[in-house]
Design an enzyme around this catalytic site. Structure first.
Site, PDB file in Angstrom:
ATOM      1  N   LYS A  33       7.020 -11.154 -14.419  1.00  0.00           N
ATOM      2  CA  LYS A  33       7.556  -9.658 -14.279  1.00  0.00           C
ATOM      3  C   LYS A  33       7.087  -8.943 -13.115  1.00  0.00           C
ATOM      4  O   LYS A  33       6.038  -9.602 -12.377  1.00  0.00           O
ATOM      5  CB  LYS A  33       7.142  -8.977 -15.463  1.00  0.00           C
ATOM      6  CG  LYS A  33       5.534  -9.015 -15.642  1.00  0.00           C
ATOM      7  CD  LYS A  33       5.112  -8.457 -17.129  1.00  0.00           C
ATOM      8  CE  LYS A  33       3.328  -8.513 -17.089  1.00  0.00           C
ATOM      9  NZ  LYS A  33       3.049  -8.367 -18.572  1.00  0.00           N
ATOM     10  N   TYR A 244      -8.776   9.287  10.580  1.00  0.00           N
ATOM     11  CA  TYR A 244      -8.514  10.792  10.042  1.00  0.00           C
ATOM     12  C   TYR A 244      -9.982  11.246   9.459  1.00  0.00           C
ATOM     13  O   TYR A 244     -10.673  10.703   8.861  1.00  0.00           O
ATOM     14  CB  TYR A 244      -7.518  10.648   8.885  1.00  0.00           C
ATOM     15  CG  TYR A 244      -6.128  10.297   9.174  1.00  0.00           C
ATOM     16  CD1 TYR A 244      -5.482  11.281   9.853  1.00  0.00           C
ATOM     17  CD2 TYR A 244      -5.602   9.254   9.021  1.00  0.00           C
ATOM     18  CE1 TYR A 244      -4.295  11.067  10.362  1.00  0.00           C
ATOM     19  CE2 TYR A 244      -4.004   8.917   9.191  1.00  0.00           C
ATOM     20  CZ  TYR A 244      -3.462  10.079  10.151  1.00  0.00           C
ATOM     21  OH  TYR A 244      -2.158   9.882  10.401  1.00  0.00           O
TER      22      TYR A 244
HETATM   23  C1  LIG Z   1       2.209  -9.289 -19.018  1.00  0.00           C
HETATM   24  C2  LIG Z   1       2.113 -10.014 -20.256  1.00  0.00           C
HETATM   25  C3  LIG Z   1       1.777 -11.219 -20.596  1.00  0.00           C
HETATM   26  C4  LIG Z   1       0.988 -11.950 -19.496  1.00  0.00           C
HETATM   27  O1  LIG Z   1      -0.476 -11.684 -19.258  1.00  0.00           O
HETATM   28  P1  LIG Z   1      -1.366 -12.420 -18.291  1.00  0.00           P
HETATM   29  O2  LIG Z   1      -2.674 -11.878 -18.709  1.00  0.00           O
HETATM   30  O3  LIG Z   1      -0.762 -12.020 -17.014  1.00  0.00           O
HETATM   31  O4  LIG Z   1      -1.420 -13.725 -18.456  1.00  0.00           O
HETATM   32  C5  LIG Z   1       1.767 -11.938 -22.008  1.00  0.00           C
HETATM   33  N1  LIG Z   1       2.325 -11.023 -22.545  1.00  0.00           N
HETATM   34  C6  LIG Z   1       2.818  -9.844 -22.669  1.00  0.00           C
HETATM   35  C7  LIG Z   1       3.408  -9.119 -23.793  1.00  0.00           C
HETATM   36  C8  LIG Z   1       2.744  -9.254 -21.471  1.00  0.00           C
HETATM   37  O5  LIG Z   1       3.153  -8.001 -21.348  1.00  0.00           O
END
Ligand SMILES: *Cc1c(COP(=O)(O)O)cnc(C)c1O
Length: 347
Positions: A33, A244
């Site tokens: 994602k 700045y």
């Molecule tokens: C993002 C996510 C993961 C992956 O988590 P990591 O800590 O990056 O391994 C697994 N399950 C769900 C439901 C998530 O939202």
């Protein structure tokens, strides 16, 4: 062309995948994602594709982009965001999560026989997922419909913390609720992969461990290096200020190097200085980060030249420790790096 890049080491990615596989007999779902945690899809999918069972994303756009690169199952981790989305779910052959009753309303109108349904039960995180009773009702309802398969899932709230009692309690709740259910099960993310072997079940969903943002203590390597070339070196005198609001004042005559990267590239905002690496030595940033620039005190080091690389983080950097300087977490450091930063790959 601006010489600012996120360099990605594909060998370290393969290394991380083999570390992950050595920890479990379950199959691996690569969570990709947020534009693959900021690392961009294509080259990484090419490597993962023969080695993982499936992928997970959040949005339909993410799923469509990924579908062009793979035939493996792609899971929508939050399922549909409106009922109309099932049209795309059907066309793109996406697996999807059901976490709320409103997502079921029009499900019979769509052809979903080649799709896997992931039924999410709340085991204590209290974020998404059905209660025990709702879950059992929906499981029995869905069992009689025509899906390719049903996977039962939940998510741990504190998996990176081996001492947190909530993990065992969630695992026990998951076992209790899914007792006697013959479907495949999935509970673990990266933290649970390392800390809770009893949470692995059939499918382990790993994100951050693949990309080296965390869990170096288990042999995981960082797979990214964020760096930018010096575009200017300026001599300044004792008492002069830099940047700045004149926040930083030179205590002695010195040289200030500027690099072309800033918060406009997704680097976290800072006004406190931190260390960057130039030719193997550490130097401090000065003043506030700008939208497009960061300034560094290089003292009177004659060997540093315009065009030298400045590493903001590298393959040896512990991203969790670095992120703490910005009151952040390694996940955010990676996912925030914007599209303006070139992504280059080391084979
Ligand atoms: C993002 C996510 C993961 C992956 O988590 P990591 O800590 O990056 O391994 C697994 N399950 C769900 C439901 C998530 O939202």
């Amino acid at each position: 062309m601006r010489k600012t890049e996120l360099q990605i080491n594909l060998r370290n990615l393969e290394h991380n995948l083999s570390v992950i596989k050595s920890k479990t007999t379950s199959v691996i779902q690569a969570v990709v994602k947020a534009n693959l945690y900021g690392l961009q899809l294509k080259q990484i999918i090419e490597i993962l594709d023969s080695k993982v069972e499936s992928y997970a994303v959040i949005t339909l756009d993410e799923a469509r982009d990924l579908r062009k690169l793979t035939k493996l199952p792609i899971l929508l981790l939050q399922g549909v965001h409106e009922n109309e989305d099932y049209k795309t779910v059907s066309e793109q052959e996406l697996d999807f999560v059901l976490h709320s009753s409103w997502q079921i309303k029009s499900i019979d109108k769509f052809k979903l026989a080649s799709n896997r349904l992931w039924l999410k039960v709340n085991t204590g995180m209290n974020r998404l997922g059905f209660s025990e009773q709702e879950f059992l009702e929906n499981y029995n309802l869905m069992k009689n419909k025509n899906f390719r398969d049903i996977v039962v899932m939940s998510h741990l709230a504190s998996s990176s913390d081996i001492l947190n009692q909530q993990n065992q309690s969630q695992i026990n709740t998951f076992d209790k609720i899914t007792d006697g259910i013959s479907s495949k099960k999935s509970l673990a993310n990266s933290g649970a992969l390392f800390n809770y072997p009893e949470s692995h079940y059939d499918i382990v969903r790993t994100g951050i461990a693949l990309y080296g943002g965390k869990y170096q203590e288990f042999g995981i390597k960082s797979i990214s290096c964020l760096r930018s070339k010096i575009i200017s070196i300026k001599k300044i005198s004792r008492g002069e200020t830099v940047g700045y609001d004149g926040m930083w004042r030179a205590k002695q005559d010195t040289h200030i190097a500027a690099i072309g990267i800033g918060y406009g590239d997704g680097f976290p905002y800072f006004s406190e200085s931190f260390s960057v690496n130039i030719n193997g030595n550490l130097y401090k940033t000065v003043g506030k980060i700008n939208m497009d620039l960061i300034t560094i005190d290089i003292g009177n080091e004659k060997k540093i030249k315009v065009g030298d690389w400045v590493e903001l983080w590298g393959y040896e950097t512990n991203l969790t420790e670095l992120s703490q300087k910005f009151n952040s977490i390694s996940y955010q450091l990676l996912t925030n790096i914007s599209r303006r930063v070139a992504k280059n790959y080391l084979e």
